[in-house]
Every structure is written in C-alpha cells, then in structure tokens.
Design a protein around this motif. Sequence first.
Motif, PDB file in Angstrom:
ATOM      1  N   GLU A   5       0.829  -1.210   0.000  1.00  0.00           N
ATOM      2  CA  GLU A   5       0.000   0.000   0.000  1.00  0.00           C
ATOM      3  C   GLU A   5       0.857   1.250   0.000  1.00  0.00           C
ATOM      4  O   GLU A   5       1.842   1.337   0.748  1.00  0.00           O
ATOM      5  CB  GLU A   5      -0.901   0.021   1.240  1.00  0.00           C
ATOM      6  CG  GLU A   5      -2.148  -0.825   1.079  1.00  0.00           C
ATOM      7  CD  GLU A   5      -3.216  -0.500   2.105  1.00  0.00           C
ATOM      8  OE1 GLU A   5      -3.184  -1.115   3.185  1.00  0.00           O
ATOM      9  OE2 GLU A   5      -4.065   0.356   1.827  1.00  0.00           O
ATOM     10  N   GLN A   6       0.467   2.183  -0.840  1.00  0.00           N
ATOM     11  CA  GLN A   6       1.164   3.466  -0.900  1.00  0.00           C
ATOM     12  C   GLN A   6       0.148   4.594  -0.876  1.00  0.00           C
ATOM     13  O   GLN A   6      -0.976   4.441  -1.374  1.00  0.00           O
ATOM     14  CB  GLN A   6       1.936   3.600  -2.225  1.00  0.00           C
ATOM     15  CG  GLN A   6       3.085   2.669  -2.392  1.00  0.00           C
ATOM     16  CD  GLN A   6       3.822   2.950  -3.700  1.00  0.00           C
ATOM     17  OE1 GLN A   6       3.761   2.173  -4.653  1.00  0.00           O
ATOM     18  NE2 GLN A   6       4.515   4.089  -3.739  1.00  0.00           N
ATOM     19  N   ASP A   7       0.551   5.724  -0.347  1.00  0.00           N
ATOM     20  CA  ASP A   7      -0.252   6.933  -0.439  1.00  0.00           C
ATOM     21  C   ASP A   7      -0.172   7.413  -1.888  1.00  0.00           C
ATOM     22  O   ASP A   7       0.924   7.669  -2.381  1.00  0.00           O
ATOM     23  CB  ASP A   7       0.336   7.997   0.492  1.00  0.00           C
ATOM     24  CG  ASP A   7      -0.477   9.284   0.502  1.00  0.00           C
ATOM     25  OD1 ASP A   7      -0.333  10.048   1.457  1.00  0.00           O
ATOM     26  OD2 ASP A   7      -1.260   9.508  -0.449  1.00  0.00           O
ATOM     27  N   GLY A   9      -0.919  10.171  -3.271  1.00  0.00           N
ATOM     28  CA  GLY A   9      -0.594  11.572  -3.501  1.00  0.00           C
ATOM     29  C   GLY A   9      -1.733  12.262  -4.249  1.00  0.00           C
ATOM     30  O   GLY A   9      -2.882  11.846  -4.124  1.00  0.00           O
ATOM     31  N   PHE A  21       8.049   9.386   1.143  1.00  0.00           N
ATOM     32  CA  PHE A  21       6.892   8.530   0.883  1.00  0.00           C
ATOM     33  C   PHE A  21       7.038   7.266   1.706  1.00  0.00           C
ATOM     34  O   PHE A  21       8.139   6.754   1.878  1.00  0.00           O
ATOM     35  CB  PHE A  21       6.837   8.083  -0.601  1.00  0.00           C
ATOM     36  CG  PHE A  21       7.081   9.149  -1.601  1.00  0.00           C
ATOM     37  CD1 PHE A  21       7.980   8.959  -2.633  1.00  0.00           C
ATOM     38  CD2 PHE A  21       6.407  10.355  -1.525  1.00  0.00           C
ATOM     39  CE1 PHE A  21       8.203   9.940  -3.575  1.00  0.00           C
ATOM     40  CE2 PHE A  21       6.623  11.340  -2.462  1.00  0.00           C
ATOM     41  CZ  PHE A  21       7.525  11.135  -3.499  1.00  0.00           C
ATOM     42  N   ASN A  22       5.916   6.748   2.142  1.00  0.00           N
ATOM     43  CA  ASN A  22       5.922   5.467   2.840  1.00  0.00           C
ATOM     44  C   ASN A  22       5.217   4.406   2.029  1.00  0.00           C
ATOM     45  O   ASN A  22       4.331   4.711   1.225  1.00  0.00           O
ATOM     46  CB  ASN A  22       5.214   5.593   4.188  1.00  0.00           C
ATOM     47  CG  ASN A  22       6.155   6.100   5.255  1.00  0.00           C
ATOM     48  OD1 ASN A  22       7.365   6.147   5.056  1.00  0.00           O
ATOM     49  ND2 ASN A  22       5.600   6.490   6.377  1.00  0.00           N
ATOM     50  N   CYS A  23       5.603   3.162   2.280  1.00  0.00           N
ATOM     51  CA  CYS A  23       4.976   2.029   1.623  1.00  0.00           C
ATOM     52  C   CYS A  23       4.861   0.922   2.662  1.00  0.00           C
ATOM     53  O   CYS A  23       5.868   0.545   3.262  1.00  0.00           O
ATOM     54  CB  CYS A  23       5.844   1.589   0.439  1.00  0.00           C
ATOM     55  SG  CYS A  23       5.408  -0.020  -0.239  1.00  0.00           S
ATOM     56  N   TYR A  70       7.211  -1.445   6.867  1.00  0.00           N
ATOM     57  CA  TYR A  70       7.115  -0.404   5.856  1.00  0.00           C
ATOM     58  C   TYR A  70       8.505  -0.037   5.375  1.00  0.00           C
ATOM     59  O   TYR A  70       9.502  -0.231   6.056  1.00  0.00           O
ATOM     60  CB  TYR A  70       6.356   0.833   6.348  1.00  0.00           C
ATOM     61  CG  TYR A  70       7.089   1.723   7.324  1.00  0.00           C
ATOM     62  CD1 TYR A  70       6.886   1.594   8.690  1.00  0.00           C
ATOM     63  CD2 TYR A  70       7.965   2.708   6.863  1.00  0.00           C
ATOM     64  CE1 TYR A  70       7.542   2.417   9.581  1.00  0.00           C
ATOM     65  CE2 TYR A  70       8.630   3.538   7.755  1.00  0.00           C
ATOM     66  CZ  TYR A  70       8.414   3.378   9.111  1.00  0.00           C
ATOM     67  OH  TYR A  70       9.062   4.195   9.991  1.00  0.00           O
ATOM     68  N   SER A  72      10.430   3.330   3.315  1.00  0.00           N
ATOM     69  CA  SER A  72      10.227   4.734   2.996  1.00  0.00           C
ATOM     70  C   SER A  72      11.257   5.162   1.961  1.00  0.00           C
ATOM     71  O   SER A  72      12.315   4.563   1.823  1.00  0.00           O
ATOM     72  CB  SER A  72      10.347   5.595   4.254  1.00  0.00           C
ATOM     73  OG  SER A  72      11.652   5.474   4.795  1.00  0.00           O
ATOM     74  N   THR A 103       3.037   6.509  -5.892  1.00  0.00           N
ATOM     75  CA  THR A 103       2.843   7.836  -5.307  1.00  0.00           C
ATOM     76  C   THR A 103       3.308   8.858  -6.326  1.00  0.00           C
ATOM     77  O   THR A 103       4.442   8.786  -6.798  1.00  0.00           O
ATOM     78  CB  THR A 103       3.664   7.998  -4.015  1.00  0.00           C
ATOM     79  OG1 THR A 103       3.206   7.055  -3.054  1.00  0.00           O
ATOM     80  CG2 THR A 103       3.520   9.411  -3.462  1.00  0.00           C
TER      81      THR A 103
END
Lengths: 109, 112
Positions: A5-7, A9, A21-23, A70, A72, A103
């Motif tokens: 899962e990623q944000d 953006g 960014f985080n994953c 996670y 990053s 992202t």
Amino acid sequence: RKEVEQDPGPFNVPEGATVAFNCTYSNSASQSFFWYRQDCRKEPKLLMSVYSSGNEDGRFTAQLNRASQYISLLIRDSKLSDSATYLCVVPSGNTPLVFGKGTRLSVIA
Amino acid sequence: DTAVSQTPKYLVTQMGNDKSIKCEQNLGHDTMYWYKQDSKKFLKIMFSYNNKELIINETVPNRFSPKSPDKAHLNLHINSLELGDSAVYFCASSVRRFGELFFGEGSRLTVL
C-alpha cells in the motif's frame, strides 16, 4: 492489509524541498524491496534496491522498518526532474514482484 | 541495442479481433514477464516464464495466451479482444526469478 500500500498523492512540493513517501507491506517474510520510478507514458525503471535496513544514493535514501513492515523513500533537495510516480515493489513469497499503486510527485518551480 | 524491446508500441483494434504483442530481451536473462497497466495506472503481473517454462499465471482469462519460443522471447496473443483489454502491456525480464525487473517501453492497446 493489502499486499503493498502506498499513499497515491499527489505530493506537490517546491524545488529544494525534502519529501518522503511510505509504503506498507503485508508479507513479513519479504527480504528485498525496490523503489521504481515511472515517468508519464514511460516504463518503470529501478531507482533503488533495499536489502537490509536501508540504502542511500545521492539525494535518495530508502529505509526499511521490518517491525512495522514499511519502507520509505526520502528525496532531499527536490529537482523538477524528480517529478514522476514512485512505485514501491515487494516480492511476495513465490510470486513475482508486487507493485504498489504508486505515489505521484510533482516538484514545482 | 535496446535491452527489452516490444512491438508494436501502439495498437488500435476493434472488439472481437485477435492481436499479438512481441517481446525480445538481449540481456541474457532467464526470466520474462508480462505486466498490464490499466487506466488507473495499477501495474499487475499477468504471466512469468523462466527458461521457456510458464511459472506464473495470475488469473488471466484464457483469451490471453503467452508463448516463449526461447528464453529471449516472450510473446502475448490475445483472442476476442474486449473493451476492458485496453491498457498498456509491459514486457520485463530479470536475471533470476523475481529479481530486479528491466521493462520494455510498453505496448499501448486500445480496443474500440
């Protein structure tokens, strides 16, 4: 939890900014991780591999947190040319690399 | 001297037609893949071959049939094309199973 899962953006940042960014990933057995970069209408290209706690390459730093599952990606001193979609990739057991949805980063002058 | 090359780059066709996409890699890699990237940009594995042997088939309709005549080539044939097949199809290769991927430039398929 989804496999990767990623944000999504978008992250809109000014030139020179630092952005992270985080994953998150679900398979605790995963040993290696990758960040790919995809420019608009182009193929993904490897940006960094992460095999232990982290990796650094110039302005880019990738860190792995196994306890929280996670990874990053930190980009320092952002350039206009850093504008792209950044894909987190995690091998998952006996299946090929699983890509996050990416992202999107826009660096603004 | 492109490492992973796909043809054609663009393909526009009618529903119900059959089409093929070809892929070749000159990297000497053992493993090749087909990925599909839909309009939402999600990149999803379809097939993987290791030394001409199919190792991954991820719930893809059987209208899609990959063929690997040798370890440097992996082709994708699609029968009875549907609107939902419109996407960018990326071929990729890696030195070993599930290692770093090298992608081709993609084949953009549009089904009308």
